[in-house]
Design a protein around this motif. Structure first.
Motif, PDB file in Angstrom:
ATOM      1  N   GLU A  96       0.969   5.335  -0.795  1.00  0.00           N
ATOM      2  CA  GLU A  96       1.195   5.422   0.860  1.00  0.00           C
ATOM      3  C   GLU A  96       1.817   4.628   0.775  1.00  0.00           C
ATOM      4  OE1 GLU A  96       3.469   6.131   4.083  1.00  0.00           O
ATOM      5  OE2 GLU A  96       2.631   7.843   2.659  1.00  0.00           O
ATOM      6  N   GLY A 102       6.552   6.732   0.139  1.00  0.00           N
ATOM      7  CA  GLY A 102       4.879   6.941   0.096  1.00  0.00           C
ATOM      8  C   GLY A 102       4.499   8.730  -0.132  1.00  0.00           C
ATOM      9  N   LEU A 103       3.858   9.225  -0.273  1.00  0.00           N
ATOM     10  CA  LEU A 103       3.290  10.991   0.133  1.00  0.00           C
ATOM     11  C   LEU A 103       4.119  11.720  -0.127  1.00  0.00           C
ATOM     12  CD1 LEU A 103      -0.147  10.957   1.926  1.00  0.00           C
ATOM     13  CD2 LEU A 103       0.322   9.982  -0.772  1.00  0.00           C
ATOM     14  N   THR A 110       1.995   9.651  -6.691  1.00  0.00           N
ATOM     15  CA  THR A 110       0.587   9.902  -7.187  1.00  0.00           C
ATOM     16  C   THR A 110      -0.017   9.797  -8.774  1.00  0.00           C
ATOM     17  OG1 THR A 110       0.915  12.200  -7.047  1.00  0.00           O
ATOM     18  CG2 THR A 110       0.110  10.643  -5.127  1.00  0.00           C
TER      19      THR A 110
END
Length: 290
Positions: A96, A102-103, A110
């Protein structure tokens, strides 16, 4: 005693039978399982990265159960679970804060380098910290005798069909341990002293090479040239071939050496028994003549 040995033999045979069927069914079931995963659209790269990262929460608590007598079951379980949660938290936070999107770009961010590094670091720190703190708060060891008693529990785990005392009979004889002496951790420490030193030294050398030297060397090269990449892949392939040869060749060689040693020892014992029987027969004949 014979009845107990027969029961243990039956128990061991049942375990081997169960193990064989488990291996067969797992081997059969892994193919359709793999096909289902492949056709489900799951990102296998993300699954592999995540699985490898989560597993880093478990080795250190398990290692403490072997090297630290004060380590408790509660600490190992809690440390492992907290380490797994810490991995996911580290990955999500870094993804993030560091990467663009980010997510929102979940799978890509990730499984990126810094996200995985942050997750692994969090998992190791959390699992080790929780295991140590909880162990110190929950253990019942007050003296050295208490610690020795904990380690002695492992000595009671034995196979009556092939007792470990018989397996290490030669080593126990080298440290002048008689058959009537109760084996404790001091004796086993003497037997495995050289192996322990080799394991510690080898572990430290491996950590320096794979944890410091190689990563530092790779990080110093931002973009690999073709020659550098070829050298890197050649080194990796060479190391894998050496490790594979060691893993494949050494175990059967050790077994063959053990078989030859036991064969020679049995033949020597058989020869000595024949000599003793011959001598006792000769003495009995002299007694009868007299």
């Amino acid at each position: 005693m014979p009845d107990m040995l027969s029961q243990y033999r039956r128990y061991e045979d049942e375990l081997l039978h169960y193990k064989s069927w488990c291996m067969i069914w797992i081997t059969i079931g892994i193919v359709p399982y793999g096909l289902i995963i492949l056709n489900s659209g799951v990102n296998l790269n993300w699954v592999m990265f995540t699985l490898q990262g989560v597993l880093n929460a478990f080795p250190f608590p398990l290692l403490m159960t072997v090297v630290w007598s004060k380590c408790t079951a509660k600490a190992v379980i809690t440390g492992s679970i907290m380490g797994a949660f810490a991995y996911f938290a580290g990955v999500l936070i870094v993804a993030e804060l560091v990467y663009e999107g980010g997510l929102g770009n979940f799978l890509t961010n990730t499984s990126a380098d810094y996200s995985i590094l942050g997750g692994i670091t969090s998992a190791v720190i959390m699992s080790v910290s929780c295991t140590i703190i909880i162990s110190l708060c929950s253990h019942n060891i007050k003296t050295k005798q208490d610690a020795d008693r904990i380690w002695d529990k492992t000595l009671s785990i034995d196979n009556p069909l092939n007792p470990w005392r018989y397996i290490y009979g030669e080593e126990l004889a080298n440290i002048n341990v008689s058959e009537n002496t109760k084996i404790n951790t001091t004796h086993m420490t003497k037997i495995f002293r050289n192996a322990r030193i080799l394991a510690v030294v080898g572990g430290l050398i491996s950590f320096v090479i794979f944890g410091v030297v190689i990563p530092a060397n790779v990080l110093s090269l931002e973009i690999l040239t073709f020659d550098q990449f070829s050298s890197w892949t050649f080194a990796c392939q060479t190391w894998v071939m050496i490790a594979a040869a060691f893993a494949i060749v050494v175990p059967p060689v050790e077994e063959i050496v053990q078989i030859v040693r036991f064969y020679i020892r049995n033949k020597s014992n058989e020869f000595l028994n024949k000599e003793e029987n011959t001598l006792s027969g000769s003495m009995q004949s002299l007694v009868d003549i007299n």
